[in-house]
Design a protein around this motif. Structure first.
Motif, PDB file in Angstrom:
ATOM      1  N   ASP A  15       2.930   0.030  -9.708  1.00  0.00           N
ATOM      2  CA  ASP A  15       4.388   0.042  -9.623  1.00  0.00           C
ATOM      3  C   ASP A  15       4.886  -1.394  -9.408  1.00  0.00           C
ATOM      4  N   ILE A  16       5.649  -1.901 -10.340  1.00  0.00           N
ATOM      5  CA  ILE A  16       6.097  -3.303 -10.296  1.00  0.00           C
ATOM      6  C   ILE A  16       7.018  -3.570  -9.100  1.00  0.00           C
ATOM      7  N   VAL A  38      11.363   2.136 -15.583  1.00  0.00           N
ATOM      8  CA  VAL A  38      11.194   1.015 -14.660  1.00  0.00           C
ATOM      9  C   VAL A  38      12.549   0.502 -14.148  1.00  0.00           C
ATOM     10  N   SER A 122      10.033  -2.026 -23.570  1.00  0.00           N
ATOM     11  CA  SER A 122      10.319  -1.199 -24.771  1.00  0.00           C
ATOM     12  C   SER A 122       9.317  -0.087 -25.081  1.00  0.00           C
ATOM     13  N   GLY A 124       8.411   2.497 -23.243  1.00  0.00           N
ATOM     14  CA  GLY A 124       8.679   3.797 -22.631  1.00  0.00           C
ATOM     15  C   GLY A 124       9.722   4.534 -23.460  1.00  0.00           C
ATOM     16  N   ALA A 125      10.897   4.697 -22.892  1.00  0.00           N
ATOM     17  CA  ALA A 125      11.985   5.417 -23.567  1.00  0.00           C
ATOM     18  C   ALA A 125      12.342   4.786 -24.923  1.00  0.00           C
TER      19      ALA A 125
END
Ligand code: ADP
Length: 175
Positions: A15-16, A38, A122, A124-125
């Motif tokens: 997790d960033i 994110v 880019s 992910g969704a």
């Protein structure tokens, strides 16, 4: 860990928002008002302070980058960049994705940022295929390092195990 010229490149799975670096990069949208993935995680972890600054900034064109503080997170800054929505690959997606990474790094240097963490922008969704996206990310970072030696450490943070494996394979091939 990988080294290119004098810059260290690291891949992490996780997790960033939990990292403590000078800047984490957000895969934002054009409005910069938060969203899912994110982006949602960063706004949730950082708190309202980030959204207030984003409202003042007023948005960000695809491929460009803007900066805010990181609110309640341990990092100092959030660099918000907007990657392309993937629409088959013939709409300059490659160029826009490359610029999202490159312009984030340019902005980082302006703020004297030495350590920076990127999510997989880019993929992910926005639907960008991870294999190609990871190559573009690595290429953009290496091209930047060729021109600028001020960033000490670049971390690619992959949320999913499979994405981590793909990045690892690509970096092993390239470096
Ligand atoms: P985009 O709209 O640019 O595709 P997303 O947030 O939907 O952005 O996805 C980008 C990447 O971020 C995906 O690979 C997703 O798995 C990853 N991701 C989601 N949450 C986190 C997080 N907390 N830390 C790091 N990466 C994350």
């Amino acid at each position: 860990m990988y080294t290119y010229r004098n810059t260290k490149m690291i891949i992490l799975q996780g997790d960033i928002t939990k990292l403590k670096v000078d800047a984490i990069v957000n895969a934002a949208n054009n409005r910069l008002l938060g969203g899912g993935g994110v982006d949602g995680a960063i706004h949730k972890a950082g708190g309202i302070e980030i959204l207030e600054q984003c409202r003042k900034i007023g948005g960000c064109p695809t491929g460009e980058a803007r900066i805010t503080t990181a609110g309640k997170m341990q990092s100092k800054y959030v660099i918000h960049t907007v990657g392309p929505i993937y629409r088959g690959g013939h709409n300059n997606e490659r160029e826009f994705l490359y610029r999202a990474y490159y312009n984030s790094l340019k902005l980082a240097v302006d703020y004297d940022i030495k350590t920076i963490a990127f999510p997989s922008i880019s993929t992910g969704a926005y639907g960008y295929p991870i294999e190609e996206a990871s190559e573009i990310a690595i290429k953009a970072v290496m091209d930047f390092i060729d021109k600028n030696d001020k960033i000490i450490q670049i971390i690619f943070v992959l949320f999913k195990e499979n994405d981590f494996k793909i990045y690892k394979r690509k970096l092993d091939e390239i470096l």
